[in-house]
Write a protein that holds these residues in place. Structure first.
Motif, PDB file in Angstrom:
ATOM      1  N   ASP A 443      -7.932  17.745   6.378  1.00  0.00           N
ATOM      2  CA  ASP A 443      -8.097  16.342   6.742  1.00  0.00           C
ATOM      3  C   ASP A 443      -6.733  15.670   6.785  1.00  0.00           C
ATOM      4  OD1 ASP A 443     -10.958  16.170   6.920  1.00  0.00           O
ATOM      5  OD2 ASP A 443     -11.011  16.443   4.752  1.00  0.00           O
ATOM      6  N   ILE A 444      -6.522  14.855   7.801  1.00  0.00           N
ATOM      7  CA  ILE A 444      -5.239  14.189   8.008  1.00  0.00           C
ATOM      8  C   ILE A 444      -5.330  12.769   7.474  1.00  0.00           C
ATOM      9  CG2 ILE A 444      -3.472  13.570   9.694  1.00  0.00           C
ATOM     10  CD1 ILE A 444      -4.072  16.595   9.386  1.00  0.00           C
ATOM     11  N   GLY A 445      -4.353  12.389   6.659  1.00  0.00           N
ATOM     12  CA  GLY A 445      -4.398  11.061   6.061  1.00  0.00           C
ATOM     13  C   GLY A 445      -3.032  10.411   5.987  1.00  0.00           C
ATOM     14  N   ILE A 446      -3.049   9.147   5.563  1.00  0.00           N
ATOM     15  CA  ILE A 446      -1.833   8.371   5.295  1.00  0.00           C
ATOM     16  C   ILE A 446      -2.002   7.769   3.915  1.00  0.00           C
ATOM     17  CG2 ILE A 446      -0.463   6.347   5.955  1.00  0.00           C
ATOM     18  CD1 ILE A 446      -1.363   6.789   8.824  1.00  0.00           C
ATOM     19  N   MET A 447      -0.949   7.802   3.111  1.00  0.00           N
ATOM     20  CA  MET A 447      -0.988   7.186   1.787  1.00  0.00           C
ATOM     21  C   MET A 447      -0.125   5.930   1.789  1.00  0.00           C
ATOM     22  SD  MET A 447       0.023   8.794  -1.949  1.00  0.00           S
ATOM     23  CE  MET A 447      -1.215  10.088  -1.861  1.00  0.00           C
ATOM     24  N   ASP A 448      -0.684   4.822   1.292  1.00  0.00           N
ATOM     25  CA  ASP A 448       0.117   3.594   1.244  1.00  0.00           C
ATOM     26  C   ASP A 448       0.986   3.593  -0.020  1.00  0.00           C
ATOM     27  OD1 ASP A 448      -1.412   2.717  -0.940  1.00  0.00           O
ATOM     28  OD2 ASP A 448      -2.623   1.332   0.256  1.00  0.00           O
ATOM     29  N   GLU A 449       1.765   2.532  -0.209  1.00  0.00           N
ATOM     30  CA  GLU A 449       2.717   2.493  -1.316  1.00  0.00           C
ATOM     31  C   GLU A 449       2.033   2.528  -2.670  1.00  0.00           C
ATOM     32  OE1 GLU A 449       5.161  -0.917  -0.743  1.00  0.00           O
ATOM     33  OE2 GLU A 449       6.242  -0.066   0.962  1.00  0.00           O
ATOM     34  N   GLN A 450       0.783   2.053  -2.735  1.00  0.00           N
ATOM     35  CA  GLN A 450       0.062   2.050  -4.005  1.00  0.00           C
ATOM     36  C   GLN A 450      -0.630   3.377  -4.298  1.00  0.00           C
ATOM     37  OE1 GLN A 450      -2.576  -1.364  -3.794  1.00  0.00           O
ATOM     38  NE2 GLN A 450      -1.011  -2.691  -4.692  1.00  0.00           N
ATOM     39  N   GLY A 451      -0.697   4.245  -3.296  1.00  0.00           N
ATOM     40  CA  GLY A 451      -1.331   5.538  -3.501  1.00  0.00           C
ATOM     41  C   GLY A 451      -2.735   5.638  -2.941  1.00  0.00           C
ATOM     42  N   ARG A 452      -3.186   4.584  -2.250  1.00  0.00           N
ATOM     43  CA  ARG A 452      -4.493   4.678  -1.578  1.00  0.00           C
ATOM     44  C   ARG A 452      -4.360   5.572  -0.347  1.00  0.00           C
ATOM     45  NH1 ARG A 452      -4.484  -0.721  -2.925  1.00  0.00           N
ATOM     46  NH2 ARG A 452      -6.137  -1.383  -4.341  1.00  0.00           N
TER      47      ARG A 452
END
Length: 565
Positions: A443-452
């Motif tokens: 699965d391809i994802g993106i993590m934001d600065e908070q770790g979500r």
């Protein structure tokens, strides 16, 4: 990883620990046994209005375990459970683990072809099967059938009421096709025998295999995810930890959980089965989640505090007239998993019930939960939330190297809930893990600065139908075996009812081949959620320069995104 590399730790709700406390010798079955005995006076299960106490569940699980051991089966023998939600499922699961054996979860709707593969691969010695599906087992070659066949019924363990239900199921509704399985035993008879037999309680080890949970993986070839006592116990403790902001410490009266998800699905097994048992909850079992009136009736009789489900079920209930008049004030936690949660569904549910939908993410190989939104949040985030305590997550490029923060990458997971391997498939196992021991999810994802984490794409070809993984390779293999089919490709297209539905693109070998003929062919060979609903005939299919059919082009065409020319 330190906190800098795990930014999510700083954004957990205050009552959620950074790590779970998993004892070095702690096992799932010992922890469940302790909970079952502690809560012996509570109601454990309700099915069709019939209640079963924890003490009754305890005795029946012991009887089942003793009978298994009396058959001369070795520790580690596989026991297949081909059962829908009902009173026997958790009894058989706990009994299997108490006997020192391995449960093999199986979809009761499987066709003969699918069941044969799973039986042969797992080499199960025992199968517990609902009589409604016994005719499918009859079609499996004798040499593949388990030595011990135990026939369950819808009315099992319900006394006189169960006998009446069985009469209705067999003779009024005619839901039990005729079958012949010489030597098969009735589950009720087995439990009566087991009640007078001794049970040898040998200590379990954390690394003991507890469950084979079959998944298509990225190839479509069904593989058994090997989940140990430790894997499953860890995930139960992780779910308990992240659930604390919504549920507290379980010191008060028992919570009621609505169990409409099928327990043979890993999301339901861990969250609705194992976690609920561990927490001493009252589980209200629904056999058919499509029967919304039955859910409403059960909800009215036993209003739940906890409701795990998939997006499509939340959507169906929110649009079902009788549901709107039910009590909602008691709701504490509604968990959405198995498929992406749609914003419109989350907003409609919150407006109707006052309880937000909390989205999480997992897969069979991770027992299954990997990440979840904070359970005290009220807003739809459009993400799968934060990784669980004691869980490492990285996003990787095509060379298995971490991507820069904010860039897309393949989600990879390491933690105590991650399986050790695929059953008897070392090559597939090796492809799935990185050199550092991270399991690649595809699965391809993106993590934001908070770790979500926000998922932006899935395993490139997988189709998600009502929370179930459907792999095009399997569908295409079945359809391609039709003598009048030249080429075929299967893709997922959006569906209001099931999230996605399966569309086939077919090049005919025989011009007279019809849609109906293909659908009949699939009905005989594929379980319902894997069957294509839309069929388009074409003269040719798009291919790469090496002749590989390009599903991506077909998906883009369906989405109206095909590049010009």
């Amino acid at each position: 990883m330190d906190t800098q590399q795990k930014p999510w730790l700083e954004h957990y709700p205050p009552s959620v620990p950074k790590d779970i406390r998993l004892g070095p010798d702690q096992t799932l079955i010992d922890s469940l046994d302790t909970a079952i005995k502690k809560h012996k006076d509570r109601t454990a299960l309700t099915f069709m209005g019939h209640d079963v106490s924890y003490a009754q569940l305890d005795r029946r699980a012991d009887a089942f375990a003793a009978w298994l051991q009396s058959q001369g089966l070795e520790r580690g023998s596989r026991v297949m459970l081909m059962l829908p939600n009902g009173l026997p499922f958790l009894m058989a699961l706990v009994g299997t683990l108490r006997a020192g054996m391995v449960a093999v979860n199986t979809n009761p709707q499987y066709t003969e072809r699918e069941l044969e593969h799973q039986l042969a691969d797992s080499q199960s010695d025992v199968i517990v099967i609902l009589e409604n599906f016994a005719h499918v087992l009859q079609q499996v070659p004798k040499q593949v059938q388990p030595r011990h066949v135990l026939i369950s019924t819808v009315g099992d363990l319900m006394g006189l009421k169960g006998a009446v239900i069985n009469l209705a199921v067999r003779y009024l509704k005619r839901m039990v096709p005729s079958y012949s399985l010489p030597g098969a035993l009735r589950l009720q008879d087995v439990l009566e025998q087991g009640a007078s037999l001794p049970l040898r309680r040998e200590p379990a080890h954390p690394d003991d295999l507890a469950l084979l949970q079959y998944t298509g993986g990225t190839t479509g070839r069904p593989k058994g995810a090997m989940l140990s006592q430790r894997n499953l116990m860890a995930n139960v403790l992780q779910v308990e930890a992240v659930g604390h902001p919504a549920l507290g410490d379980f010191q008060g009266p028992a919570y009621t959980m609505m169990v409409a998800l099928p327990l043979y699905h890993i999301f339901a097994l861990t969250v609705c089965g194992l976690f609920a048992l561990y927490a001493g909850m009252h589980m209200v079992l629904i056999m058919n989640p499509r029967d919304l009136d039955s859910i409403c009736k059960a909800w009215k009789r036993n209003p739940p505090e906890v409701v795990p489900a998939v997006n499509t079920l939340f959507n169906a209930l929110a649009n079902h007239g009788p549901f709107r008049s039910l009590p909602f004030a008691q709701l504490k936690l509604c968990l959405a998993g198995g498929a992406a949660l749609q914003k419109s569904v989350a907003e409609r549910w919150l407006a109707l019930t006052g309880c937000p939908l909390i989205e999480g993410y997992g897969l069979s190989e991770t027992s299954p939960v990997v990440a979840v939104n904070a359970t005290d949040s009220r807003d739809y985030s459009g993400t799968i939330g934060f990784p669980l305590p004691s869980t490492d997550v990285v996003l990787l490029d095509s060379q298995d190297q971490p991507v820069a923060q904010g860039e897309q990458g393949e989600l990879a997971v390491k933690g105590p809930q991650v399986m050790s391997a695929y059953w008897n498939q070392p090559e597939e196992t090796a492809k799935t893990f990185t050199a550092e021991g991270f399991l690649k999810t595809g699965d391809i994802g993106i993590m934001d600065e908070q770790g979500r984490i926000r998922l932006v794409d899935r395993k490139k070809d997988m189709i998600l139908v009502s929370g179930f993984n459907v792999y095009p390779n399997e569908i295409e293999d079945v359809v391609a075996s039709h003598p009048d089919v030249l080429e075929v490709a299967a893709v997922g297209v959006p569906s209001e009812h099931s999230g996605e539905t399966i569309k086939l693109f077919v090049v005919r070998k025989n011009p007279s081949l019809t849609e109906d003929e293909i659908k009949r062919w699939c009905k005989e060979r594929l379980t319902a959620y894997k069957r294509p609903r839309i069929i388009e005939f074409r003269d040719e299919l798009p291919k790469s320069n090496v002749g590989k059919i390009l599903r991506r082009v077909l998906r883009d065409e369906e989405a109206g995104k095909a590049p010009a020319g």
